[in-house]
Design a protein around this motif. Sequence first.
Motif, PDB file in Angstrom:
ATOM      1  N   ALA A   1      13.134  -6.408   6.708  1.00  0.00           N
ATOM      2  CA  ALA A   1      13.349  -5.192   7.494  1.00  0.00           C
ATOM      3  C   ALA A   1      14.559  -4.420   6.974  1.00  0.00           C
ATOM      4  CB  ALA A   1      13.538  -5.550   8.965  1.00  0.00           C
ATOM      5  N   GLY A   2      15.678  -5.126   6.773  1.00  0.00           N
ATOM      6  CA  GLY A   2      16.897  -4.464   6.322  1.00  0.00           C
ATOM      7  C   GLY A   2      16.752  -3.832   4.955  1.00  0.00           C
ATOM      8  N   ALA A   3      16.109  -4.552   4.034  1.00  0.00           N
ATOM      9  CA  ALA A   3      15.963  -4.046   2.667  1.00  0.00           C
ATOM     10  C   ALA A   3      15.108  -2.785   2.624  1.00  0.00           C
ATOM     11  CB  ALA A   3      15.358  -5.127   1.777  1.00  0.00           C
ATOM     12  N   LEU A   4      14.001  -2.776   3.382  1.00  0.00           N
ATOM     13  CA  LEU A   4      13.123  -1.610   3.339  1.00  0.00           C
ATOM     14  C   LEU A   4      13.754  -0.419   4.054  1.00  0.00           C
ATOM     15  CD1 LEU A   4      10.550  -0.393   2.374  1.00  0.00           C
ATOM     16  CD2 LEU A   4       9.370  -1.275   4.381  1.00  0.00           C
ATOM     17  N   LEU A   5      14.382  -0.665   5.188  1.00  0.00           N
ATOM     18  CA  LEU A   5      15.053   0.428   5.897  1.00  0.00           C
ATOM     19  C   LEU A   5      16.176   1.017   5.047  1.00  0.00           C
ATOM     20  CD1 LEU A   5      15.173  -1.185   9.443  1.00  0.00           C
ATOM     21  CD2 LEU A   5      13.863   0.848   8.798  1.00  0.00           C
ATOM     22  N   TYR A   6      16.855   0.164   4.294  1.00  0.00           N
ATOM     23  CA  TYR A   6      17.904   0.639   3.384  1.00  0.00           C
ATOM     24  C   TYR A   6      17.302   1.544   2.314  1.00  0.00           C
ATOM     25  CZ  TYR A   6      21.489   0.500  -0.256  1.00  0.00           C
ATOM     26  OH  TYR A   6      22.403   0.847  -1.208  1.00  0.00           O
ATOM     27  N   ARG A   7      16.178   1.126   1.742  1.00  0.00           N
ATOM     28  CA  ARG A   7      15.504   1.946   0.728  1.00  0.00           C
ATOM     29  C   ARG A   7      15.052   3.282   1.297  1.00  0.00           C
ATOM     30  NH1 ARG A   7      10.857  -1.809  -1.028  1.00  0.00           N
ATOM     31  NH2 ARG A   7      10.032   0.177  -1.799  1.00  0.00           N
ATOM     32  N   LEU A   8      14.719   3.299   2.583  1.00  0.00           N
ATOM     33  CA  LEU A   8      14.272   4.533   3.232  1.00  0.00           C
ATOM     34  C   LEU A   8      15.438   5.431   3.647  1.00  0.00           C
ATOM     35  CD1 LEU A   8      11.421   3.086   5.501  1.00  0.00           C
ATOM     36  CD2 LEU A   8      11.137   4.543   3.485  1.00  0.00           C
ATOM     37  N   GLY A   9      16.665   4.952   3.445  1.00  0.00           N
ATOM     38  CA  GLY A   9      17.833   5.756   3.788  1.00  0.00           C
ATOM     39  C   GLY A   9      18.216   5.699   5.250  1.00  0.00           C
TER      40      GLY A   9
ATOM     41  N   ALA B   1       0.826  -1.215   0.000  1.00  0.00           N
ATOM     42  CA  ALA B   1       0.000   0.000   0.000  1.00  0.00           C
ATOM     43  C   ALA B   1       0.861   1.266   0.000  1.00  0.00           C
ATOM     44  CB  ALA B   1      -0.914  -0.004   1.220  1.00  0.00           C
ATOM     45  N   LYS B   2       2.173   1.100  -0.155  1.00  0.00           N
ATOM     46  CA  LYS B   2       3.141   2.198  -0.205  1.00  0.00           C
ATOM     47  C   LYS B   2       3.232   2.971   1.110  1.00  0.00           C
ATOM     48  CE  LYS B   2       2.784   2.745  -5.222  1.00  0.00           C
ATOM     49  NZ  LYS B   2       2.563   3.672  -6.355  1.00  0.00           N
ATOM     50  N   LYS B   3       2.901   2.296   2.200  1.00  0.00           N
ATOM     51  CA  LYS B   3       3.068   2.890   3.529  1.00  0.00           C
ATOM     52  C   LYS B   3       4.430   2.427   4.064  1.00  0.00           C
ATOM     53  CE  LYS B   3      -1.917   2.896   4.452  1.00  0.00           C
ATOM     54  NZ  LYS B   3      -3.007   2.405   5.349  1.00  0.00           N
TER      55      LYS B   3
END
Length: 320
Positions: free
Chosen positions: A42-50, A15-17
């Motif tokens: 968790a690691g991949a998304l946090l990495y994408r978020l900077g 949902a792009k949240k």
Amino acid sequence: KAFVVNNLGVAQEGAKKYDAAGITFSRASDMEQANSTYARNAGALLYRLGKYSTAATYLERALKTGAQDKQVVLALGDCYARGQRTADMEALYGNYESMFASDFTYNYNLGVMKKAKKDFSGAEVAFRKALSLRDSDGSTIGNLGVILFNKGEFAESRELFEKLMGIEPSLKNKKNFAAAAARSGDVKAAMPIWLEMLKANGNDVETRLLVADAEYELGNTKSAMAQYKAALATKSTSAMALDGVGRCHLRDANYPGAEAAFRSAISADSKFVPAYNNLAVVLEKMNKRPQAIALLEKATLIDPNNSDVTKNLKRMKAAG
């Protein structure tokens, strides 16, 4: 329960949240730390978020629990690079070197790591490999250009900085190109950039001196003198500008004027060896060789490796 939480994170990501998904994936991994999938998510998304520092924690967990894939290693290596964790990045890349021979991010970060450790030969190899994999990456071109410039390979560094100007025409890139062009013998290519910089900031003494030195090397003594004097109008104690004025007077055979300028340069900076050498040359022309020799001997105490001083001292002593 961790399974349910992880699935909620998947739904939030869909949902792009992303911020909420990052928190949820982290919760799932913390609840079941032996699960590599949860840690990877968790690691991949946090990495994408900077959020590189936090991402590193979960990416490390993912590797320890079995997620031995390229993307996890690359992301973790990049987190280490951004956090200046050079030793951790070196150990990580050493463990997975065979996996990344043809990967741009790996080779670029390897170059950054080796450059930070002052292993410039190793950094050059890594940046060249990265550039062969992505030939328009500005950061790679810039890093390699600086390494080659400092190595004395001015012609190739000029080509790289010229290419970089086409990608990103920033002031920094223009200055680097101008410096490389001048050092490779093409002062005329550098001059328009330096003049553009002076037009933007007439009080830029460093650039003013580059223009003055270029005019002097091109044989334009009158123009060089004007630029040296303009530099002195901004910074009256510039030893380089005073030395430049002296060299212009020396070229015009105005020995008293040259002597005064070189002495002023030494007064401004008692460790500025070129002024000692140039003053000695003037004194010799004024039939004051003993004074010239004494001056050169003093200069050798400041910089024993200055070839101009050594050569002139040897010549004057031989002449008696």
